[in-house]
Motif scaffolding. Structure first.
Motif, PDB file in Angstrom:
ATOM      1  N   LEU A   1       0.812  -1.208   0.000  1.00 48.00           N
ATOM      2  CA  LEU A   1       0.000   0.000   0.000  1.00 48.00           C
ATOM      3  C   LEU A   1       0.851   1.265   0.000  1.00 48.00           C
ATOM      4  N   GLU A   2       1.911   1.286   0.806  1.00 48.99           N
ATOM      5  CA  GLU A   2       2.719   2.502   0.933  1.00 48.99           C
ATOM      6  C   GLU A   2       3.469   2.824  -0.351  1.00 48.99           C
TER       7      GLU A   2
ATOM      8  N   MET B   1      -1.826   8.214   6.713  1.00 44.47           N
ATOM      9  CA  MET B   1      -1.481   9.315   5.823  1.00 44.47           C
ATOM     10  C   MET B   1      -2.432  10.484   6.035  1.00 44.47           C
ATOM     11  N   THR B   2      -1.930  11.693   5.828  1.00 36.87           N
ATOM     12  CA  THR B   2      -2.813  12.850   5.760  1.00 36.87           C
ATOM     13  C   THR B   2      -3.509  12.841   4.410  1.00 36.87           C
TER      14      THR B   2
ATOM     15  N   HIS C   1      -0.904   9.618  -3.973  1.00 42.78           N
ATOM     16  CA  HIS C   1      -0.972   8.226  -4.420  1.00 42.78           C
ATOM     17  C   HIS C   1      -2.056   8.007  -5.475  1.00 42.78           C
ATOM     18  N   PHE C   2      -2.647   9.066  -6.000  1.00 44.42           N
ATOM     19  CA  PHE C   2      -3.699   8.936  -7.011  1.00 44.42           C
ATOM     20  C   PHE C   2      -3.329   9.710  -8.272  1.00 44.42           C
ATOM     21  N   VAL C   3      -3.716   9.147  -9.406  1.00 40.28           N
ATOM     22  CA  VAL C   3      -3.724   9.853 -10.690  1.00 40.28           C
ATOM     23  C   VAL C   3      -5.078   9.562 -11.316  1.00 40.28           C
ATOM     24  N   VAL C   4      -5.784  10.595 -11.720  1.00 37.10           N
ATOM     25  CA  VAL C   4      -7.103  10.437 -12.334  1.00 37.10           C
ATOM     26  C   VAL C   4      -6.990  10.657 -13.842  1.00 37.10           C
TER      27      VAL C   4
END
Length: 549
Positions: free
Chosen positions: A135-136, A168-169, A176-179
């Protein structure tokens, strides 16, 4: 094989289509000559929206960007290089997308040997396993043209919550996201609220034609693929698409259309072992969803290998595919196909897209709409809101509850044999499995076993993945299908954050909703529920094996 090599091969940019001429000659009149006489190849290359009739014209006008999207996609390359460098420490790439948003990048990654986790399921076990994996170090690519896709929205919610639960904040989770989405979509607004990177796809390209847009390129680039090579391969092939000869897209489209209009309306997609891995799953969606409507269509049958059962038949066009062949090599990978397609992957994408559009011209269908896709979605939403109707098994055998139509036998092997015997001379069986594509992978072994027993085309699809692929054909195409639906007990469910249902409840509702859609067409639907999955799969494979004797 002699027929395959009897006519010319259409060759351009290193991609060759063998065998189209003999297929065309089998028609009462040449389909190719008729298309050329109408100027169709040049008109399609010029994005003429009138080719599929007046009712399709408005849709086609906004859906022909795939013909040159490989050129516009070059504008993404600097952004992808920068993003890949910025996220170099996040080396576990997860793609959350359905149908056209996931199938092409999966083919790219498999073919080019790059790791990519494709999450296109609502099975709680499969989702939970993905969430627990590095996950990290995970970057999640959330891909959807609209952002309204329930599966992808559920994955986005699950990962966001998992990152927060890991300490995580919100700002750290956002990294950790790309849309990937169309400009102005609801998903764009969601991405802005989350504070995540957004990359825009080509709004003039529909989902199943989007292999060479941001939908295909972003996850592939993050996984380490040199995506410029794919664009170069497509660019080289594009120069041939306005030609009447040496046009692989035209040759393949003619073969598909001529076969479908002369009794061979199923196409077996067979890998020949020369390096293109998984293209059949992508082409399956492209062909099925583009042609399967108004009672017409071409049914793609993805076959595991040239030796696997189900690649041939009276009403089947056998097409092998693979990479470029060595000098003197015979196409087909050891079987005797009607048509063979060999060449680089980027050229494959554009060739099959062009060919499918040509087949739509021949069949007289709009290859850019999907009028029946929403039916199962609406059924699912209704079941989630009001609950599924109570069902009682017809009988139980071992780890399998059997829900059979009236008149079916009372044993597992017998009811399978009964289903196969009912296919008739023009029918097909679709096996659809609402299970874990990895933990329950053995279920896919049903397809060759049942194909050998039936002597008829048998397809296999993981649910709900297939709903964004062959689901359109099942409901809009020729109503000659029979359906074997597999479901499984959920022992460790997973909530969908911010929603009043879990992944297990969503998966069950999707299965029930699709059953309702098929039953409403008075087609045979046999449901087998595995009360213990591993034992149930083993038991089912054994029973399927016994149907051959």
């Amino acid at each position: 094989m002699s027929d395959l090599l009897a006519g010319r091969a259409d060759v351009a940019a290193g991609l060759a289509v063998y065998g189209a001429d003999p297929v065309d000659r089998s028609a009462p009149a040449s389909v190719r000559d008729a298309l050329v006489a109408r100027g169709v190849p040049a008109k399609l290359a010029a994005k003429d929206p009138t080719l599929w009739g007046p009712e399709a014209q408005a849709e086609a006008r906004n859906r022909l960007g795939w013909l040159d999207t490989h050129r516009r996609s070059r504008e993404l390359l600097p952004q992808l290089a920068e993003l890949t460098e910025e996220l170099a420490d996040l080396d576990h790439v997860v793609l959350a997308g359905m149908g056209g948003s996931s199938l092409a990048p999966e083919v790219i990654a498999r073919t080019l040997g790059r790791p990519l986790t494709v999450l296109d399921t609502t099975d709680p076990g499969q989702v939970r396993a993905a969430l627990a994996d590095r996950l990290e170090r995970t970057v999640v690519v959330v891909s959807s043209k609209s952002g309204a896709t329930v599966e992808t929205d559920s994955h986005r919610r699950a990962y966001w919550q998992a990152f927060l639960d890991a300490g995580m904040t919100e700002a750290e989770a956002a990294r950790h996201f790309v849309v990937v989405t169309d400009p102005g979509s609801p998903l764009e607004a969601t991405a802005n609220e989350m504070g995540v990177v957004t990359i825009y796809a080509d709004p003039e390209v529909g989902g199943r034609y989007s292999a060479l847009t941001a939908f295909g390129l972003v996850p592939a680039a993050l996984a380490g693929v040199e995506v410029m090579q794919l664009l170069d391969e497509a660019e080289a092939l594009a120069e041939a698409l306005d030609r009447d000869a040496d046009n692989p897209g035209l040759a393949l489209g003619v073969a598909l259309g001529a076969a479908a209009t002369t009794g061979r309306d199923k196409v077996a997609l067979v890998p020949d072992g020369t390096g293109i891995d998984g293209l059949g799953d992508w082409a399956e969606q492209l062909i099925a969803e583009s042609t399967g409507k108004a009672g017409l269509g071409i049914l793609p049958v993805v076959v595991e290998s040239p030796q696997a059962p189900g690649a041939t038949g009276r009403d089947v066009l056998t097409v092998t595919y693979g990479g470029a062949l060595d000098a003197g090599a015979v196409p087909g990978g050891g079987c005797a196909p009607d048509v063979a397609v060999n060449g680089p992957l980027g050229a494959h994408f554009l060739t099959w897209e062009y060919a499918t559009a040509i087949a739509g011209v021949v069949l007289g269908v709009d290859p850019f709409d999907q009028p029946n896709v929403t039916e199962s979605k609406e059924n699912t939403a209704r079941i989630l809101a009001s609950g599924a109707p109570a069902e009682t098994p017809t009988f139980t055998e071992g780890a399998i509850e059997v829900y059979a139509p009236p008149g079916a036998p009372g044993d597992l092997a017998g009811v399978l044999r009964w289903l196969l015997d009912g296919l008739g001379g023009d029918g097909y069986l679709a096996v659809v499995a609402y299970l874990d594509r990895h933990a329950d992978a053995g279920a896919a072994g049903l397809r060759p076993l049942l194909a050998e027993a039936a002597g008829r085309p048998v397809t296999f699809g993981w649910g709900p993945r297939f709903l964004h692929s062959t689901g359109q054909y099942h409901k809009g195409g020729p109503q000659v299908g029979s359906y074997l639906q597999l479901t499984g007990a959920v022992t460790d469910d997973l909530p969908v954050p911010g929603r009043p249902y879990s992944f297990g409840e969503l998966q069950a509702a999707q299965a029930a909703g699709d059953r309702q859609a098929l039953a409403g067409r008075e087609r045979p639907v046999l449901r087998l529920h595995l009360t213990e999955r591993a034992a149930g799969v083993a038991q089912l494979l054994d029973a399927a094996g016994r149907t051959r004797t």
